[in-house]
Design an enzyme around this catalytic site. Structure first.
Site, PDB file in Angstrom:
ATOM      1  N   LEU A  15       0.823  -1.213   0.000  1.00 14.18           N
ATOM      2  CA  LEU A  15       0.000   0.000   0.000  1.00 14.18           C
ATOM      3  C   LEU A  15       0.857   1.263   0.000  1.00 14.18           C
ATOM      4  CD1 LEU A  15      -2.856  -0.962   2.528  1.00 14.18           C
ATOM      5  CD2 LEU A  15      -2.937  -1.006   0.032  1.00 14.18           C
ATOM      6  N   CYS A  16       1.956   1.233  -0.751  1.00 12.52           N
ATOM      7  CA  CYS A  16       2.847   2.391  -0.815  1.00 12.52           C
ATOM      8  C   CYS A  16       3.258   2.663  -2.257  1.00 12.52           C
ATOM      9  CB  CYS A  16       4.072   2.183   0.075  1.00 12.52           C
ATOM     10  SG  CYS A  16       4.956   0.636  -0.194  1.00 12.52           S
ATOM     11  N   GLY A  17       2.343   2.444  -3.189  1.00 16.34           N
ATOM     12  CA  GLY A  17       2.622   2.756  -4.584  1.00 16.34           C
ATOM     13  C   GLY A  17       3.721   1.866  -5.153  1.00 16.34           C
TER      14      GLY A  17
END
Length: 373
Positions: free
Chosen positions: A138-140
């Site tokens: 969930l951090c690109g």
């Protein structure tokens, strides 16, 4: 009726001949049909949503809850970025003082022939790559970018005919290399929620033993350097052999030590939480020119270089964590914006269907009344 299609697709504007066939669908379409006087010019994005009113209400509530979650995750990541940056800046005076001591010892050893294992440069036959990734998603594209950087470096080493081994730090990197057994990995290490000197020491001990025993001739550190909240650069630094002056350089020999950092703080602007940044330059006390060393300079150098190696690894772990949190904050910000846009689109569809249903009921009542008269 259940939701059957929530995907985005691109369609050109309908022509005049299509107006009759689309007249009934105007009640269900989330976008207004063009009139006969309109000229078909460009394409637009259409969201065909086939849901009943109850399903649309449930969908809107679900999107609202998702938006709240992503907004909360964004704020949590922003607060953690601040703490990560404070950890980097708080360790700056120690690193700067070590650089001063190493530089002055090096000045005294200019005329002497000393043999320091960590600064010994020898022909490169095998390279150790320390790859620092994150523990969560969930951090690109944060984890993907540093893994791609490692893959590109591995290809370069293969093209040069050099052997290599990987030291993986972080759960995401560990799972990636475990699925690729053809990549030689010396050790798998997992990071914590906040990097500590103990974790950095475990990495330093491993690379120290590999380099001193001459199993590898060079150690390179791959991590994500924190630039700003919207930019992080995956970089490669030469970790060993160390420069006698205590500098960390990239693979081209360019010194990358910096004495300026950025602080980020949460503030409110127009009723919403926002993030502001300030540049902070850490000042350190000057090294006294009259200071004399009681021990032999070579002994001091042997003791300080491993300590400095540990501090540089710790700083890289802290930079990587700050980059991961900034990437997560940016990703959650984009997710929040997308949820807001999706909620707006679903609300428009819901209102139009509700109005169409009400209009249909009114027409039925009027038709029934006319039939009775």
């Amino acid at each position: 009726m259940s939701c059957s299609n929530l995907t985005m697709w691109v369609s050109s504007k309908p022509t005049v001949s299509d107006a009759s066939s689309l007249s009934f669908r105007s009640f269900l379409s989330p976008f207004q049909l063009p009139s006969q006087n309109s000229t078909p010019a460009r394409s637009w994005s259409v969201t065909p949503i086939h849901c009943g009113l109850r399903e649309l209400r449930d969908r809107i509530d679900s999107v609202k809850n998702t938006q709240k979650i992503t907004e909360a995750m964004k704020l949590v990541a922003a607060a953690k970025v601040r703490r990560a940056q404070e950890a980097v800046v708080n360790g700056r005076p120690f690193s700067e003082a070590l650089v001063e001591v190493l530089y002055n010892i090096n000045e005294q050893l200019q005329t002497e022939d000393v043999d320091v294992p960590l600064t010994k440069v020898r022909p490169v036959k095998k390279v150790a790559l320390v790859v620092v990734t994150g523990d969560r998603g969930l951090c690109g594209g944060f984890n993907n970018s540093i893994i791609k950087k490692a893959e590109a470096r591995i290809k370069e080493l293969k093209a040069l005919g050099l052997d290599y081994t990987v030291i993986s730090v972080g759960k995401k990197g560990n799972s990636y290399f475990l699925r690729r057994p053809y990549i030689p990995v010396d050790k798998f290490l997992e990071g914590g929620t906040l990097p500590t000197a103990k974790e950095a020491q475990a990495i330093a001990d491993d690379v120290f033993s590999l380099f001193v025993s001459e199993e590898v001739d060079k150690v390179e550190l791959l991590y994500t350097k924190f630039v700003s909240l919207v930019k992080s650069d995956p970089v490669i630094h030469t970790l060993l052999p160390l420069s006698p002056k205590g500098e960390i350089c990239d693979i081209n020999g360019v010194c990358v030590d910096a004495a300026e950092d950025e602080f980020f703080r949460l503030t409110t602007k127009e009723g919403k939480l926002t993030v502001e940044r300030d540049s902070v330059r850490t000042s350190t006390s000057d090294f006294s020119p009259i200071l004399e060393f009681e021990q032999d300079p070579v002994q001091i150098l042997d003791a300080l270089l491993p300590l400095y190696l540990n501090s540089q690894i710790l700083r890289a772990l802290q930079e990587s964590l700050a980059s991961e949190l900034a990437a997560r904050m940016s990703a959650m910000s984009n997710a929040t914006d997308n949820a807001s846009e999706l909620k707006r689109t679903l609300s428009i569809v819901y209102n139009r269907q509700r109005q169409a249903k009400i209009t249909g009921e009114i027409l039925e009542i009027v038709a029934g009344a006319n039939a009775l008269t």
